[in-house]
Design a protein around this motif. Structure first.
Motif, PDB file in Angstrom:
ATOM      1  N   LEU A  91       2.402  -8.435   3.043  1.00 37.49           N
ATOM      2  CA  LEU A  91       3.239  -8.390   1.851  1.00 37.49           C
ATOM      3  C   LEU A  91       2.596  -9.171   0.709  1.00 37.49           C
ATOM      4  O   LEU A  91       2.581  -8.702  -0.438  1.00 37.49           O
ATOM      5  N   GLU A  92       2.054 -10.328   0.998  1.00 37.29           N
ATOM      6  CA  GLU A  92       1.376 -11.114  -0.031  1.00 37.29           C
ATOM      7  C   GLU A  92       0.182 -10.352  -0.599  1.00 37.29           C
ATOM      8  O   GLU A  92      -0.061 -10.338  -1.814  1.00 37.29           O
ATOM      9  N   GLU A  93      -0.571  -9.713   0.281  1.00 34.93           N
ATOM     10  CA  GLU A  93      -1.761  -8.974  -0.160  1.00 34.93           C
ATOM     11  C   GLU A  93      -1.374  -7.756  -0.992  1.00 34.93           C
ATOM     12  O   GLU A  93      -1.966  -7.500  -2.054  1.00 34.93           O
ATOM     13  N   PHE A  94      -0.383  -7.008  -0.561  1.00 33.87           N
ATOM     14  CA  PHE A  94       0.039  -5.820  -1.311  1.00 33.87           C
ATOM     15  C   PHE A  94       0.715  -6.214  -2.630  1.00 33.87           C
ATOM     16  O   PHE A  94       0.585  -5.516  -3.641  1.00 33.87           O
ATOM     17  N   TRP A  95       1.453  -7.331  -2.618  1.00 36.42           N
ATOM     18  CA  TRP A  95       2.101  -7.817  -3.839  1.00 36.42           C
ATOM     19  C   TRP A  95       1.052  -8.198  -4.877  1.00 36.42           C
ATOM     20  O   TRP A  95       1.212  -7.926  -6.065  1.00 36.42           O
ATOM     21  N   ALA A  96      -0.024  -8.809  -4.410  1.00 35.95           N
ATOM     22  CA  ALA A  96      -1.055  -9.286  -5.333  1.00 35.95           C
ATOM     23  C   ALA A  96      -1.993  -8.171  -5.787  1.00 35.95           C
ATOM     24  O   ALA A  96      -2.424  -8.151  -6.952  1.00 35.95           O
ATOM     25  N   TYR A 126      -1.399  -1.573  -2.567  1.00 39.07           N
ATOM     26  CA  TYR A 126      -1.818  -1.091  -1.253  1.00 39.07           C
ATOM     27  C   TYR A 126      -3.303  -0.744  -1.239  1.00 39.07           C
ATOM     28  O   TYR A 126      -4.044  -1.177  -0.357  1.00 39.07           O
ATOM     29  N   HIS A 127      -3.747   0.031  -2.228  1.00 38.77           N
ATOM     30  CA  HIS A 127      -5.155   0.431  -2.238  1.00 38.77           C
ATOM     31  C   HIS A 127      -6.074  -0.761  -2.454  1.00 38.77           C
ATOM     32  O   HIS A 127      -7.146  -0.851  -1.863  1.00 38.77           O
ATOM     33  N   GLY A 128      -5.652  -1.693  -3.295  1.00 36.76           N
ATOM     34  CA  GLY A 128      -6.485  -2.857  -3.564  1.00 36.76           C
ATOM     35  C   GLY A 128      -6.447  -3.899  -2.461  1.00 36.76           C
ATOM     36  O   GLY A 128      -7.340  -4.753  -2.375  1.00 36.76           O
ATOM     37  N   GLY A 129      -5.415  -3.835  -1.621  1.00 37.41           N
ATOM     38  CA  GLY A 129      -5.289  -4.812  -0.536  1.00 37.41           C
ATOM     39  C   GLY A 129      -6.334  -4.595   0.538  1.00 37.41           C
ATOM     40  O   GLY A 129      -6.679  -3.464   0.864  1.00 37.41           O
ATOM     41  N   SER A 130      -6.809  -5.670   1.093  1.00 37.43           N
ATOM     42  CA  SER A 130      -7.872  -5.632   2.095  1.00 37.43           C
ATOM     43  C   SER A 130      -7.311  -6.009   3.461  1.00 37.43           C
ATOM     44  O   SER A 130      -6.654  -7.044   3.603  1.00 37.43           O
ATOM     45  N   VAL A 131      -7.596  -5.166   4.458  1.00 32.51           N
ATOM     46  CA  VAL A 131      -7.187  -5.488   5.820  1.00 32.51           C
ATOM     47  C   VAL A 131      -7.868  -6.763   6.288  1.00 32.51           C
ATOM     48  O   VAL A 131      -7.273  -7.599   6.966  1.00 32.51           O
ATOM     49  N   LYS A 173      -3.791  -0.587   8.279  1.00 30.75           N
ATOM     50  CA  LYS A 173      -3.143  -0.994   7.040  1.00 30.75           C
ATOM     51  C   LYS A 173      -1.926  -0.112   6.770  1.00 30.75           C
ATOM     52  O   LYS A 173      -0.883  -0.581   6.292  1.00 30.75           O
ATOM     53  N   GLN A 174      -2.028   1.175   7.089  1.00 30.49           N
ATOM     54  CA  GLN A 174      -0.898   2.081   6.949  1.00 30.49           C
ATOM     55  C   GLN A 174       0.275   1.616   7.813  1.00 30.49           C
ATOM     56  O   GLN A 174       1.432   1.655   7.389  1.00 30.49           O
ATOM     57  N   GLY A 175      -0.033   1.152   9.010  1.00 29.52           N
ATOM     58  CA  GLY A 175       1.011   0.667   9.897  1.00 29.52           C
ATOM     59  C   GLY A 175       1.745  -0.526   9.317  1.00 29.52           C
ATOM     60  O   GLY A 175       2.973  -0.662   9.485  1.00 29.52           O
ATOM     61  N   GLY A 227       7.402   1.559  -4.631  1.00 31.52           N
ATOM     62  CA  GLY A 227       6.442   2.281  -5.459  1.00 31.52           C
ATOM     63  C   GLY A 227       5.186   2.698  -4.716  1.00 31.52           C
ATOM     64  O   GLY A 227       4.401   3.514  -5.221  1.00 31.52           O
ATOM     65  N   GLU A 228       4.992   2.174  -3.516  1.00 30.88           N
ATOM     66  CA  GLU A 228       3.799   2.502  -2.722  1.00 30.88           C
ATOM     67  C   GLU A 228       4.019   3.690  -1.794  1.00 30.88           C
ATOM     68  O   GLU A 228       3.124   4.017  -1.005  1.00 30.88           O
ATOM     69  N   ILE A 229       5.181   4.334  -1.866  1.00 29.36           N
ATOM     70  CA  ILE A 229       5.410   5.449  -0.939  1.00 29.36           C
ATOM     71  C   ILE A 229       4.412   6.585  -1.179  1.00 29.36           C
ATOM     72  O   ILE A 229       4.163   7.384  -0.275  1.00 29.36           O
TER      73      ILE A 229
END
Length: 235
Positions: free
Chosen positions: A47-52, A55-60, A81-83, A137-139
């Protein structure tokens, strides 16, 4: 080398599983009350990674680093990451639906009170849980099967409000000629709270919710019916 190839494909696959329960304990009858939310370390890091970064910019790898685990450990728990995104979205939708059902059940038979309670519950959720609600918004980044599962859950909120609006029109307390469009506008208005609300701003969560109830009742053309009806001009 074969193992390495299998490993690189793993992040693109999500283990198929039915959505689990939400993140909150049963709020009981007090659907307006919120405690500090405690997610699992994996979901909090995601959540912190996706918030910052989105989804696309977040790194697993960054998510695993936030937790202090290896990538294989992360994949073992959430598959990809999808999970992680699916777990966050479905858990959040479970919780907002649980509160909306409680609010509806408490409202009684009058459609104006039902609408007021459900709109209040949704708005409160968007303000109190805005980091989670913002993920709606990430759906667009969900894989087709996951997107359909999520939309089916979200449709329950829309259907709940459409039934209330139709009842109000039939009962003569809602005068809108366009109940379906009014419901769509109300939901969009409530969901947008997650994009702008700040807890250090001039309004509390409860104050925002009361104002949105008034706007929602205006949207359906509520005309009132005596002193027992919900006061749409509440501050």
């Amino acid at each position: 080398m074969g193992r390495q190839t299998a490993r690189t494909k793993q992040p693109n696959r999500m283990r198929r599983a039915e959505p689990g329960p939400g993140f909150e304990s049963d709020p009981g009858p007090d659907w307006r009350h919120y405690e500090e939310l405690e997610l699992s370390p994996f979901l909090e890091a995601a959540l912190e990674e996706f918030w910052a970064h989105g989804y696309h910019g977040g790194s697993v790898r960054a998510i695993a680093g936030r937790v202090g685990v290896t990538l294989p450990t992360l994949y073992y728990h959430h598959g990809s990451k999808q999970g992680l995104l699916v777990a966050l979205l479905m858990g959040s939708m479970h919780d907002v639906l649980a509160r909306a059902r409680l609010a509806l059940g408490e409202a009684g038979d009058r459609p104006e009170d039902q609408l007021a309670n459900v709109v209040e519950s949704i708005t409160l959720y968007m303000a109190h849980r805005r980091r989670l609600a913002f993920l709606d918004g990430e759906i667009r980044n969900l894989e087709p099967e996951n997107r359909e599962r999520y939309r089916a859950e979200r449709e329950e909120l829309s259907a709940m409000l459409r039934r209330i609006a139709a009842h109000g029109v039939e009962d003569g307390v809602f005068t809108t000629a366009y109940p379906a469009e009014a419901v769509r506008a109300i939901l969009s208005m409530c969901q947008a709270v997650a994009t702008w609300y700040r807890s250090d701003g001039p309004l509390t969560e409860a104050e925002v919710a009361r104002r949105y109830v008034a706007v929602a009742l205006d949207a359906v053309g509520h005309r009132g019916r005596g002193t027992n009806s919900r006061n749409a001009s509440a501050p």
